[in-house]
Design a protein around this motif. Structure first.
Motif, PDB file in Angstrom:
ATOM      1  N   ASP A 160       0.811  -1.231   0.000  1.00 59.75           N
ATOM      2  CA  ASP A 160       0.000   0.000   0.000  1.00 59.75           C
ATOM      3  C   ASP A 160       0.838   1.272   0.000  1.00 59.75           C
ATOM      4  O   ASP A 160       0.282   2.370   0.149  1.00 59.75           O
ATOM      5  N   ASP A 169      -1.702  -0.593  -6.523  1.00 61.49           N
ATOM      6  CA  ASP A 169      -0.490  -1.033  -5.843  1.00 61.49           C
ATOM      7  C   ASP A 169       0.179  -2.065  -6.754  1.00 61.49           C
ATOM      8  O   ASP A 169      -0.377  -3.142  -6.994  1.00 61.49           O
ATOM      9  N   TYR A 206      -4.686  -4.355  -6.368  1.00 60.37           N
ATOM     10  CA  TYR A 206      -3.347  -4.944  -6.297  1.00 60.37           C
ATOM     11  C   TYR A 206      -3.057  -5.627  -7.635  1.00 60.37           C
ATOM     12  O   TYR A 206      -3.697  -6.624  -7.992  1.00 60.37           O
TER      13      TYR A 206
END
Length: 419
Positions: free
Chosen positions: A34, A130, A104
């Motif tokens: 993060d 991310d 992600y």
């Protein structure tokens, strides 16, 4: 659908028990999770990069991240070939992003995407992305690409299994063999998948597959190598000369004496390709007194001693150089910059320097129970005048923790298990 997903996740949690929990590497990913920085995992093929991502994604699911927030593309999969152009990759991922959540994004073997840095840079600009990347060669972070991504990434350099990881996995799977027996098995290969291979023949076949893929995809294709036979002969020479200083002229003379025609520029080009493929690591000489690097001669160490066993079937008893290779790899895992030491008169196997410029010296020997061998191995360390720690690493079971006026003797297996 939710019912099916529940059981898919439970199946994965059962499957992951079979994998090695690569704690240090997972800690790296969690440490940077993060944060506004690209996470890059580099390492030789089949060292466990993709599995590391799977374990990390499972941790994310355990934290409450939803499956839709995980976007994974492996560019070795032909199904993903349409996205090997930077613009197409960027638009494909952008359409899948959930606007109000963190996404992600895992891009495996990113070097297969043309101008991947453009897509990566654009995705990086998004606050809800991310990014995690893997690559199987050192050149995928070439100077030009590194400049584009400068200050925006952290790199984890991944190696095959350490002996400590190897033992921990065996203990978790109820293997009661002694550490010495497991060490003998470990020398057959440290690639993670070999844990699931029983016979030596199958291991060698698996290693042959890795070797062939590295040669063809990471060296021959990239460098447009025409004389593959010369390339392979250079690799065999480096594997044979592990623990010995070599240079381009020495390699050329070895090849010419065997009837091969080549040139110094070609050999230099091949050496770059070999080390960029991460199948071998070059180690420079270090002047201990002058605190500076020396000359063009280097030593080369293999990423896995099982590959040496594959290529040099007639070197099976060369355990001294094998354990030297093992020590080198372990020092790399522990984060040291590693050099070959030179006192002016003697050679020290390894000078290990950490991020704070603290130094440790290592001499490696199969055994020092013979008095003359002990004297020879100690004299290199005794010639160093500073007060940094000095270690003599052997496989001796007798007198395994002696101290020789400040030079600490350590058993190799004990040292590998006590990082």
């Amino acid at each position: 659908m939710l019912f099916e997903l529940k059981y898919i996740l439970e199946d994965w949690r059962l499957i992951r028990l079979k994998y090695v929990k690569r704690k240090e590497y997972l800690d790296f990913l969690h440490r940077h999770q993060d944060k506004k920085i690209i996470k890059i995992v580099s390492g030789v093929r089949r060292s466990g990069k993709s599995t590391l991502f799977e374990l990390f994604k499972n941790d994310l699911l355990d934290e409450g991240i939803q499956p839709a927030q995980l976007i994974t593309i492996n560019f070795e999969d032909m199904d993903n070939e349409p996205y090997t152009q930077a613009d197409k990759l960027y638009h494909y991922i952008s359409k899948q992003l959930i606007p109000d959540k963190m996404n992600y994004v895992f891009l495996d073997e990113i070097q297969n995407v043309n101008h991947f840095e453009k897509a990566v840079n654009s995705l990086f600009l998004k606050d809800n992305v991310d990014l995690y990347l893997t690559g199987s060669n050192a050149y995928f972070l070439s100077s030009d690409i590194a400049t584009v991504l400068s200050g925006r990434y952290v790199e984890l350099k991944m190696l095959p299994l350490s002996f400590k990881e190897y033992v921990e996995w065996n203990r978790q799977n109820n293997n009661t063999k002694k550490n010495e027996e497991l060490f003998d098995q470990y020398l057959e290969s440290s690639f993670p998948y070999t844990l699931f291979i029983g016979s030596e023949k199958e291991k060698l076949e698996y290693l042959q597959g890795i070797y062939s893929t590295v040669i063809l995809k990471d060296i021959v294709a990239r460098l447009s190598v025409r004389d593959v036979e010369v390339l392979e002969r250079i690799i065999q020479t480096l594997f044979s000369d592990i623990g010995s200083l070599v240079n381009v002229n020495k390699i050329k003379n070895t090849l010419v004496s065997s009837g091969y025609k080549t040139s110094n520029p070609s050999i230099s080009n091949y050496l770059t390709g070999i080390t960029d493929s991460l199948i071998m690591y070059p180690v420079s000489q270090y002047d201990i007194r002058g605190r500076q690097l020396l000359g063009a001669q280097k030593k080369y160490y293999a990423v896995d001693v099982g590959l040496r066993r594959l290529l040099l079937a007639d070197h099976q008893q060369d355990f001294g150089h094998v354990i030297e290779n093992i020590v080198f790899l372990e020092l790399k895992r522990r984060g040291y910059e590693v050099y070959v030491g030179n006192t002016g008169k003697y050679e020290v196997d390894f000078v290990a320097i950490d991020a704070k410029q603290n130094i440790k010296y290592y001499q490696v020997s199969l055994t020092t129970l013979d008095k003359k061998t002990l004297e020879r191995e100690l004299r290199s360390l005794q010639a160093i005048n500073d007060q940094y720690p000095k270690y003599l690493i052997t496989l001796d079971q007798i007198n395994r923790t002696a101290n020789y006026n400040g030079i600490q003797k350590v058993n190799l297996i004990d040292w590998l298990l006590n990082s």
